[in-house]
Design a protein around this motif. Structure first.
Motif, short mmCIF file in Angstrom:
data_model
loop_
_atom_site.label_atom_id
_atom_site.label_comp_id
_atom_site.label_asym_id
_atom_site.label_seq_id
_atom_site.Cartn_x
_atom_site.Cartn_y
_atom_site.Cartn_z
N ALA A 49 0.83 -1.21 0.00
CA ALA A 49 0.00 0.00 0.00
C ALA A 49 0.86 1.25 0.00
O ALA A 49 0.60 2.20 -0.75
CB ALA A 49 -0.93 -0.01 1.22
N SER A 50 1.89 1.26 0.82
CA SER A 50 2.77 2.42 0.90
C SER A 50 3.50 2.64 -0.43
O SER A 50 3.61 3.76 -0.92
CB SER A 50 3.76 2.23 2.04
N ALA A 51 3.99 1.54 -1.02
CA ALA A 51 4.70 1.66 -2.30
C ALA A 51 3.77 2.13 -3.41
O ALA A 51 4.12 3.03 -4.19
CB ALA A 51 5.32 0.31 -2.67
N PHE A 52 2.56 1.55 -3.48
CA PHE A 52 1.60 1.93 -4.53
C PHE A 52 1.13 3.37 -4.36
O PHE A 52 0.89 4.07 -5.34
CB PHE A 52 0.41 0.98 -4.52
N ALA A 53 0.96 3.80 -3.11
CA ALA A 53 0.47 5.15 -2.85
C ALA A 53 1.41 6.20 -3.43
O ALA A 53 0.97 7.27 -3.85
CB ALA A 53 0.30 5.37 -1.35
N HIS A 54 2.69 5.90 -3.46
CA HIS A 54 3.67 6.84 -4.00
C HIS A 54 3.89 6.66 -5.50
O HIS A 54 4.51 7.50 -6.13
CB HIS A 54 5.00 6.70 -3.24
N LYS A 55 3.37 5.59 -6.04
CA LYS A 55 3.59 5.29 -7.46
C LYS A 55 2.38 5.66 -8.32
O LYS A 55 2.53 6.10 -9.46
CB LYS A 55 3.90 3.81 -7.61
N PHE A 56 1.16 5.48 -7.78
CA PHE A 56 -0.06 5.69 -8.56
C PHE A 56 -0.93 6.79 -7.97
O PHE A 56 -0.84 7.10 -6.78
CB PHE A 56 -0.90 4.39 -8.61
#
Length: 196
Positions: A157-164
């Motif tokens: 979730a943390s990684a996706f939040a910064h990517k998308f």
């Protein structure tokens, strides 16, 4: 049912329960990370309003989880753990997909409540189903796997939040829930619940 089929069924149950908790944790962490960008995305610009609405939305989600925990717990005892697993993830998935379409704080409040309500049934039903399906010597391993996979949900979730974009992240969360629904078709109710 042969021992081989029982083992396959138990493995599927653990995988599905673990992925369910993954989706739970994904959503809880995701909301915390994208709360500010999502509020800005619907036109809330002042820092004071963002803080106020952010807390309000978090509270709505927590109230939803409280109400959902009571509702899904009672339903699980009356109708079975699988009905809770299907119902809770369906509700969560629809709410998250709709979260990606919001344009007002009022819509956001309602959908965070519904998402929280859906999320509340997932872990309790999954762990209960595992505990009722596994021997007492091995239950701890099943619940450890569930908890470990859930932690990975926080990282994703943390990684996706910064990517998308924040809307895409809600769609991803809802989409993962829909995929999980199809995976659950092969899961059986626990023998202990059937006997009761």
């Amino acid at each position: 049912m042969s021992d081989n089929n029982k083992q396959k069924g138990l493995t599927l149950l653990i995988v599905v329960a673990a992925l369910g908790y993954f989706v739970d944790v994904y959503d809880l962490v995701l909301f915390g990370v994208i709360r500010v960008p999502s509020l800005k995305g619907i036109g809330i610009t002042s820092d004071a309003d963002i803080a106020l609405y952010g807390k309000m939305l978090f509270n709505y989600q927590m109230w939803g989880m409280l109400a959902g925990g009571i509702f899904w717990g009672i339903l699980g005892d009356k109708k079975g753990r699988l009905s809770v697993l299907f119902g809770s993830i369906f509700l969560y998935s629809v709410a998250n997909i709709l979260n990606g379409m919001i344009s007002t704080v009022e819509q956001y409040k309602i959908l965070r409540f519904i998402a929280g309500f859906g999320l509340a049934g997932e872990l309790g039903a999954g762990v209960t189903l595992i505990s009722e399906s596994m021997s007492k010597e091995k239950r701890g391993y099943g619940t450890t796997i569930i908890a470990s996979v859930g932690v990975i949900g926080a990282v994703v979730a943390s990684a996706f939040a910064h990517k998308f974009d924040w809307r895409i992240n809600y769609y991803i969360g809802g989409g993962m829930g829909i995929i999980l629904l199809f995976m659950r078709i092969g899961v059986s109710e626990s023998g202990m619940y059937k006997e009761i």
